[in-house]
Design a protein around this motif. Structure first.
Motif, short mmCIF file in Angstrom:
data_model
loop_
_atom_site.label_atom_id
_atom_site.label_comp_id
_atom_site.label_asym_id
_atom_site.label_seq_id
_atom_site.Cartn_x
_atom_site.Cartn_y
_atom_site.Cartn_z
N SER A 18 6.56 -5.69 5.42
CA SER A 18 7.11 -4.84 6.47
C SER A 18 6.97 -3.37 6.04
CB SER A 18 8.58 -5.17 6.74
OG SER A 18 9.35 -4.96 5.58
N ARG A 19 7.03 -2.50 7.02
CA ARG A 19 6.95 -1.07 6.70
C ARG A 19 7.86 -0.31 7.65
NH1 ARG A 19 1.57 2.83 6.20
NH2 ARG A 19 2.67 4.52 5.06
N ARG A 22 9.56 -2.46 10.15
CA ARG A 22 8.73 -3.13 11.17
C ARG A 22 7.93 -4.24 10.50
NH1 ARG A 22 7.56 0.01 15.64
NH2 ARG A 22 6.72 -1.94 16.47
N ARG A 24 5.00 -6.50 9.41
CA ARG A 24 3.60 -6.17 9.24
C ARG A 24 2.74 -7.38 8.87
NH1 ARG A 24 4.36 -2.69 12.00
NH2 ARG A 24 4.19 -0.44 11.66
N GLY A 25 3.32 -8.55 8.75
CA GLY A 25 2.50 -9.73 8.53
C GLY A 25 2.98 -10.62 7.41
N ARG A 34 -0.52 -2.29 -1.49
CA ARG A 34 -0.12 -1.49 -0.32
C ARG A 34 0.04 -0.05 -0.79
NH1 ARG A 34 -1.67 -5.37 1.70
NH2 ARG A 34 -0.74 -6.67 3.34
N HIS A 39 6.61 0.85 2.46
CA HIS A 39 6.19 -0.55 2.36
C HIS A 39 7.23 -1.38 1.61
CE1 HIS A 39 2.16 -0.37 4.01
NE2 HIS A 39 1.98 0.81 3.36
N SER A 64 4.53 -12.98 16.85
CA SER A 64 3.53 -12.86 15.79
C SER A 64 2.66 -14.10 15.78
CB SER A 64 4.21 -12.70 14.43
OG SER A 64 3.25 -12.77 13.39
#
Length: 376
Positions: A18-19, A22, A24-25, A34, A39, A64
């Motif tokens: 996440s970043r 949010r 992020r995968g 990263r 991050h 997602s």
């Protein structure tokens, strides 16, 4: 220089990136870099375990596409539970109206859905597995012992009759309980019944009854406690029967009950789901003064019987003496033998005997029975 995030993910791990808060995968095993600020990474074990983290709702709602690649989605309806298996071993039970994500691994993963609305009891083949899972199964357990059956109640309403065995239920659908009913032969004692006979004698009676529940559902729906109900039925039936008899008739019957009484009690039992077997009067206890009179009567009867037996024995002895006398009169040799026996008894009691004229003189001095009669 911008910050650098380096992360190593093992074969049995997964990582969620996440970043700035949010999503992020998701990534599998490997080494990840990263660059830049904000991050973050959450490294998690993935051995078929459920994921219940902060991103669960986002992944479950399909926001997602990576969720399909990394998770098994287990979803139950309001009347279902899900049995979750990993390599054919039960690892979890999901309650109704739930959605859960399980990490995908190389292990064999499968889900069985079970409708608790149709039958709130778990299949018998799964009871042992649920027991090994413990509290995580979310089940409650019931045991019906040998000689009994269980009445399954859901929200207080009867569902089915359970034979002896071990059971597990899922209370998510409603309140589930099992009432045990003993089907073995049982005995009941109706004690201390005060009864007034037809000749106005008060008695205290104890009754013994054997019974067995044959229709558990009918017994439950008809009476609160079958034993208490049977107690009242026997009590009333025996009172009505013995109240019509005299004291002598009651004592003569002793342990027997009228067939009419037994038939009445058995008919009442069959009407309420239980079978009545043997019935008997265990004890009859009259008042103290009546008991004393009865003891006197029994003593007098026994004394009269003893006198009768004594007279019979005297008569038999007299008859035996008469027969002996007749034989002696017909056979003089028997008289001589009796004289010798009498002489032997006398001699046994005397220390010294002086004979004058020899033993033949003694024998000649004895008076035969016939001559003794003539002398008289």
């Amino acid at each position: 220089m911008s910050p650098v995030l380096r992360l190593v993910v093992g074969d049995h791990e997964r990582v969620i990136f996440s970043r700035h808060g949010r999503f992020r995968g998701i990534a599998g095993p490997g080494i990840y870099w990263r660059f830049g600020f904000g991050h973050s990474a959450e490294k998690l074990p993935a051995e078929g375990l459920p994921y219940r983290g902060a991103w669960s709702d986002l992944l479950l709602n399909g926001q997602s596409p990576e969720a399909l690649a990394f998770f098994h989605r287990v979803e139950t309806k309001a009347d279902e539970v899900a049995f979750v298996y990993k390599n054919e071993r039960l690892i979890a039970v999901e309650a109704p109206s739930t959605r859960t994500l399980y990490w995908k691994t190389l292990a064999n993963f499968r889900v069985e859905l079970f409708r608790v609305a149709e039958r709130p009891l778990a299949p018998s083949a799964k009871v042992a597995e649920l027991g090994r899972l413990g509290r995580a199964a979310g089940a409650q357990y019931f045991q019906v012992p040998d000689g009994s059956v269980g009445l399954l109640l859901v929200e207080g309403k009867y569902r089915e009759t359970l034979p002896p065995g071990q059971y597990a239920s899922f209370p998510h659908w409603g309140s589930v309980s099992v009432e045990l009913v003993d089907l073995r032969v049982q005995s009941l004692e109706v004690t201390g019944q005060e009864i007034l006979t037809s000749d106005k004698v008060s008695l205290r009676v104890n009754i013994w009854v054997e019974y067995q529940i044959t229709d558990p559902l009918l017994a439950r729906q008809s009476v609160v406690r079958p034993a208490d109900h049977l107690y009242k039925v026997v009590q009333m039936a025996v009172r009505q029967s013995l109240a019509k008899r005299t004291l002598d008739a009651v004592l003569e019957a002793r342990t027997d009950l009228d067939e009419a009484v037994a038939a009445e009690v058995r008919a009442a039992g069959a009407q309420f789901g239980y079978r009545v077997g043997a019935m008997a009067i265990k004890d009859i206890i009259p008042p103290g003064e009546v008991r004393t009179m009865l003891e006197q009567v029994v003593a007098a009867e026994r004394k009269a019987q003893a006198n009768l037996i004594h007279r019979r024995e005297e008569t038999a002895a007299t008859r035996s003496l008469l027969n002996t006398a007749r034989l002696m009169a017909e056979h003089p040799l028997l008289v001589r033998m009796k004289e010798l026996e009498a002489l032997e008894k006398i001699a046994g009691k005397v220390e010294k005997i002086h004979l004058y004229g020899g033993f033949d003189a003694v024998l000649r001095g004895l008076v035969p029975i016939g001559q003794a009669g003539e002398t008289e």
